[in-house]
Design an enzyme around this catalytic site. Structure first.
Site, short mmCIF file in Angstrom:
data_model
loop_
_atom_site.label_atom_id
_atom_site.label_comp_id
_atom_site.label_asym_id
_atom_site.label_seq_id
_atom_site.Cartn_x
_atom_site.Cartn_y
_atom_site.Cartn_z
CG ASP A 98 54.22 27.56 71.71
OD1 ASP A 98 54.81 26.74 70.98
OD2 ASP A 98 54.51 28.77 71.73
CE1 TYR B 252 59.46 19.13 54.95
CE2 TYR B 252 59.86 18.68 52.62
CZ TYR B 252 59.07 18.56 53.75
OH TYR B 252 57.90 17.85 53.68
CE LYS C 282 58.98 16.58 57.41
NZ LYS C 282 57.97 16.42 58.50
CB THR D 168 46.53 20.18 54.27
OG1 THR D 168 47.41 20.74 53.27
CG2 THR D 168 47.13 18.90 54.82
#
Length: 260
Positions: free
Chosen positions: A52, A154, A158, A189
């Site tokens: 993790d 987001y 990025k 995906t």
């Protein structure tokens, strides 16, 4: 040529899993991390390390194992990412909401499980690579760094990834280690394929998950690799330059800031 060693984070599914498969097929010795890596559909030769990346001690243990078993590290691909969980809450699709209506957990997911996880993993990789005078760190990023796509969080995550790439590259260049941000296109995906079944996506210019692994393998073997350090690379454009094709023999068309 000695067999190169790669570590891919966030490899249980999606892009990370595809990168692992692509690198393994290209002859790399691959270590793969993820919280559910034991159940991932990966080649038998891949070394799975349950990890993790929100836990620094588990990340440190994963890199210590790679160093002990492989004697070094040639490639790190930071594909671990968070923030895609709970996109629908109480029947509401929250992903595209304005920033003042975004759930707080999305910031934590992307900045901690994404950006911070890549920073910590990159730090461990640098300690292994720098003394050897070579290596490649690939941070998976996307056009949201440069254009509003999806939501503010987001884009911030990025953009932070790309800035981290540039500054890591600046500090590692004297040690011969290359750091790049790699932009995929529309990747087939598991989640994307489900969306396509609903008729929401056009897959005509899509990429297999393994395609990115093929591109990373070609980059790692490029004699002029260090000249690319600090740069944002579009996977399909690199593929066209280095003669890399997808699993079906096609070369996807590179996306641009205008066409994404």
């Amino acid at each position: 040529m000695n067999r190169q060693t790669a570590l891919v984070t966030g490899a249980s599914r999606g892009v990370g899993r595809g990168v692992v498969i692509g690198l393994a097929a290209a002859g790399f010795r691959v270590f793969a991390t993820g919280r559910s890596i034991d159940a991932a559909d990966l080649p038998d030769a891949v070394v799975r390390i349950r990890c993790d990346h929100l836990r620094d001690d588990e990340t440190a243990a994963a890199f210590a194992r790679v160093a002990a078993e492989a004697g070094g590290l040639d490639v790190l691909v930071n594909s671990a990412w968070g923030g895609y969980e709970r996109m629908v809450e109480d029947g509401r699709f929250t992903w595209p909401l304005p920033f003042w209506e975004q759930p707080g957990h999305r910031w934590t997911g992307m900045m901690d499980a994404g950006v911070r996880a890549a920073f910590v993993a990159g730090s461990h990789a640098a300690r292994i690579m720098a003394p050897c005078g070579r290596g490649l760190i690939v941070n998976i990023s996307f056009w949201a760094a440069q254009k509003h796509l999806g939501n503010v969080i987001y884009g911030v995550a990025k953009a932070a990834t790309d800035k981290m790439t540039a500054d890591m590259a600046h500090e590692l260049r004297p040690h011969g280690v290359t750091v790049v941000s790699l932009y995929p296109g529309l990747v087939r995906t598991e989640a994307v394929m489900l969306a396509a079944e609903g008729g929401w996506l056009d897959l005509s210019n899509s990429e297999s998950p393994e395609f990115l692994g093929r591109v990373v393998a070609a980059l790692a073997r490029d004699a002029a690799l260090l000249e690319r350090t600090g740069r944002i690379l579009v996977a399909a454009a690199v593929a066209a330059e280095l003669g890399v094709s997808d699993v079906d023999g096609r070369q996807p068309r590179p996306l641009t800031l205008e066409t994404v």
